[in-house]
Design a protein around this motif. Structure first.
Motif, PDB file in Angstrom:
ATOM      1  N   LEU A 153     -12.912   5.905 -25.135  1.00  0.00           N
ATOM      2  CA  LEU A 153     -12.345   6.428 -23.887  1.00  0.00           C
ATOM      3  C   LEU A 153     -12.755   7.882 -23.658  1.00  0.00           C
ATOM      4  N   LEU A 154     -12.802   8.678 -24.724  1.00  0.00           N
ATOM      5  CA  LEU A 154     -13.200  10.069 -24.569  1.00  0.00           C
ATOM      6  C   LEU A 154     -14.689  10.197 -24.260  1.00  0.00           C
ATOM      7  N   ARG A 155     -15.451   9.170 -24.544  1.00  0.00           N
ATOM      8  CA  ARG A 155     -16.875   9.175 -24.182  1.00  0.00           C
ATOM      9  C   ARG A 155     -17.083   8.856 -22.711  1.00  0.00           C
ATOM     10  N   TRP A 156     -16.300   7.902 -22.164  1.00  0.00           N
ATOM     11  CA  TRP A 156     -16.599   7.383 -20.829  1.00  0.00           C
ATOM     12  C   TRP A 156     -15.707   7.944 -19.728  1.00  0.00           C
ATOM     13  N   LEU A 157     -14.473   8.258 -19.991  1.00  0.00           N
ATOM     14  CA  LEU A 157     -13.606   8.782 -18.931  1.00  0.00           C
ATOM     15  C   LEU A 157     -14.119  10.099 -18.334  1.00  0.00           C
ATOM     16  N   PRO A 158     -14.750  10.991 -19.124  1.00  0.00           N
ATOM     17  CA  PRO A 158     -15.300  12.203 -18.520  1.00  0.00           C
ATOM     18  C   PRO A 158     -16.435  11.929 -17.533  1.00  0.00           C
ATOM     19  N   ASP A 177       2.082   1.865 -23.678  1.00  0.00           N
ATOM     20  CA  ASP A 177       2.831   3.074 -23.326  1.00  0.00           C
ATOM     21  C   ASP A 177       2.388   4.274 -24.164  1.00  0.00           C
ATOM     22  N   SER A 178       2.119   4.054 -25.436  1.00  0.00           N
ATOM     23  CA  SER A 178       1.649   5.155 -26.276  1.00  0.00           C
ATOM     24  C   SER A 178       0.235   5.575 -25.876  1.00  0.00           C
ATOM     25  N   LEU A 179      -0.590   4.626 -25.443  1.00  0.00           N
ATOM     26  CA  LEU A 179      -1.928   4.973 -24.966  1.00  0.00           C
ATOM     27  C   LEU A 179      -1.835   5.823 -23.710  1.00  0.00           C
ATOM     28  N   ALA A 180      -0.924   5.477 -22.806  1.00  0.00           N
ATOM     29  CA  ALA A 180      -0.741   6.267 -21.590  1.00  0.00           C
ATOM     30  C   ALA A 180      -0.340   7.701 -21.933  1.00  0.00           C
ATOM     31  N   ARG A 181       0.562   7.860 -22.898  1.00  0.00           N
ATOM     32  CA  ARG A 181       0.967   9.213 -23.295  1.00  0.00           C
ATOM     33  C   ARG A 181      -0.207   9.976 -23.894  1.00  0.00           C
ATOM     34  N   TRP A 182      -0.990   9.306 -24.719  1.00  0.00           N
ATOM     35  CA  TRP A 182      -2.143   9.957 -25.344  1.00  0.00           C
ATOM     36  C   TRP A 182      -3.156  10.397 -24.284  1.00  0.00           C
ATOM     37  N   GLN A 186      -4.580  14.183 -23.390  1.00  0.00           N
ATOM     38  CA  GLN A 186      -5.995  14.545 -23.378  1.00  0.00           C
ATOM     39  C   GLN A 186      -6.432  15.146 -22.046  1.00  0.00           C
ATOM     40  N   GLY A 187      -5.519  15.226 -21.099  1.00  0.00           N
ATOM     41  CA  GLY A 187      -5.836  15.829 -19.809  1.00  0.00           C
ATOM     42  C   GLY A 187      -6.213  14.848 -18.720  1.00  0.00           C
ATOM     43  N   PHE A 188      -6.031  13.539 -18.974  1.00  0.00           N
ATOM     44  CA  PHE A 188      -6.321  12.509 -17.973  1.00  0.00           C
ATOM     45  C   PHE A 188      -4.993  12.005 -17.400  1.00  0.00           C
ATOM     46  N   PRO A 189      -4.620  12.436 -16.201  1.00  0.00           N
ATOM     47  CA  PRO A 189      -3.341  11.990 -15.620  1.00  0.00           C
ATOM     48  C   PRO A 189      -3.281  10.462 -15.538  1.00  0.00           C
ATOM     49  N   THR A 190      -2.260   9.886 -16.133  1.00  0.00           N
ATOM     50  CA  THR A 190      -2.163   8.433 -16.262  1.00  0.00           C
ATOM     51  C   THR A 190      -0.810   7.950 -15.772  1.00  0.00           C
ATOM     52  N   VAL A 201      -1.095  -2.309 -16.447  1.00  0.00           N
ATOM     53  CA  VAL A 201      -2.348  -1.786 -15.919  1.00  0.00           C
ATOM     54  C   VAL A 201      -2.155  -0.296 -15.703  1.00  0.00           C
ATOM     55  N   LEU A 202      -2.949   0.486 -16.436  1.00  0.00           N
ATOM     56  CA  LEU A 202      -2.863   1.938 -16.370  1.00  0.00           C
ATOM     57  C   LEU A 202      -3.895   2.471 -15.382  1.00  0.00           C
ATOM     58  N   GLU A 203      -3.460   3.384 -14.530  1.00  0.00           N
ATOM     59  CA  GLU A 203      -4.356   4.056 -13.592  1.00  0.00           C
ATOM     60  C   GLU A 203      -4.629   5.448 -14.136  1.00  0.00           C
ATOM     61  N   VAL A 204      -5.886   5.731 -14.413  1.00  0.00           N
ATOM     62  CA  VAL A 204      -6.263   6.972 -15.083  1.00  0.00           C
ATOM     63  C   VAL A 204      -7.148   7.797 -14.150  1.00  0.00           C
ATOM     64  N   ARG A 205      -6.775   9.040 -13.950  1.00  0.00           N
ATOM     65  CA  ARG A 205      -7.518   9.944 -13.081  1.00  0.00           C
ATOM     66  C   ARG A 205      -8.399  10.875 -13.928  1.00  0.00           C
ATOM     67  N   PRO A 206      -9.420  11.468 -13.307  1.00  0.00           N
ATOM     68  CA  PRO A 206     -10.292  12.373 -14.060  1.00  0.00           C
ATOM     69  C   PRO A 206      -9.535  13.553 -14.662  1.00  0.00           C
ATOM     70  N   SER A 207     -10.101  14.112 -15.700  1.00  0.00           N
ATOM     71  CA  SER A 207      -9.464  15.229 -16.382  1.00  0.00           C
ATOM     72  C   SER A 207      -9.242  16.395 -15.448  1.00  0.00           C
ATOM     73  N   THR A 208      -8.111  17.049 -15.610  1.00  0.00           N
ATOM     74  CA  THR A 208      -7.787  18.217 -14.798  1.00  0.00           C
ATOM     75  C   THR A 208      -8.223  19.518 -15.463  1.00  0.00           C
ATOM     76  N   SER A 209      -8.738  19.426 -16.677  1.00  0.00           N
ATOM     77  CA  SER A 209      -9.122  20.631 -17.418  1.00  0.00           C
ATOM     78  C   SER A 209     -10.594  20.959 -17.221  1.00  0.00           C
TER      79      SER A 209
END
Length: 209
Positions: A153-158, A177-182, A186-190, A201-209
């Motif tokens: 996830l840290l490879r592809w979400l950025p 739920d623990s994945l959403a918190r993680w 990591q800076g990906f609003p979920t 189904v988790l909706e993950v937005r691009p990093s805010t950092s």
């Protein structure tokens, strides 16, 4: 599925690059909004006997991204997510990646059979570094382990477009739920898009950092 390594027998998982399980070809039906396909499957790939419930929840609930651009099926298996995306957006390139060569071969064959020339099925390292995705969709390989999942996830979400979005489907019992918190940490609003049949189904937005 088991294979021998020296005197030890270890599990031959669907996320193995070269499954040793004997080939047992089959077919499954993929039916979701706007899509009705028969897909070739085989042993040694994820959910070979039917479209996985989590995948079905994802396809039935996750919308297409509001911005235009390439789409990514992260961990494609034999291609139900990639082919659905490619059918719904025939003018957009859809990248389908997996470590499992048997799965990639099936995705290519299924895309050809469906007349979907906008699907590219390949290993992760074969995706050009400059491709940015409007949408990432995945039923991620939770059983590969937390470390491998986080690394993936840290490879592809950025690589999400700033206006893009990722949708991940994860069983509630396997740590959604623990994945959403993680991901938030990591800076990906979920946020949780939906919960159905024991899956989030988790909706993950691009990093805010």
């Amino acid at each position: 599925m088991m294979r021998a390594v020296g005197s030890v027998r270890v599990q031959d998982h669907y996320f193995t690059a070269d499954p040793t399980a004997p080939s047992r070809p089959g077919t499954v039906r993929l039916h979701t909004d706007g899509v009705d396909l028969t897909l070739a499957t085989d042993s040694g790939v994820f959910s070979q006997s039917r479209v996985d419930r989590g995948t079905k929840v994802l396809l039935d609930s996750a919308p297409m991204p509001s911005t235009r651009g390439p789409l990514l099926d992260l961990g494609c298996g034999y291609g139900p997510i990639a082919l659905t995306l490619a059918t719904r957006r025939r003018r957009l390139p859809v990248w389908a990646i997996d470590l499992n060569d048997r799965a990639l071969g099936l995705t290519r064959a299924n895309a050809d059979a469906a007349g979907l020339g906008n699907v590219t099925a390949c290993r992760p390292d074969e995706v050009p570094d400059d491709v940015v995705f409007a949408g990432i969709y995945s039923n991620p390989p939770i059983r590969s382990g937390k470390a491998a999942l986080h690394e993936m996830l840290l490879r592809w979400l950025p690589r999400l477009d700033p206006a893009g979005v990722a949708y991940l489907v994860v069983s509630k019992n396997l740590g959604s739920d623990s994945l959403a918190r993680w991901l938030d940490e990591q800076g990906f609003p979920t946020s949780r898009l939906t919960s159905d049949r024991g899956f989030r189904v988790l909706e993950v937005r691009p990093s805010t950092s």
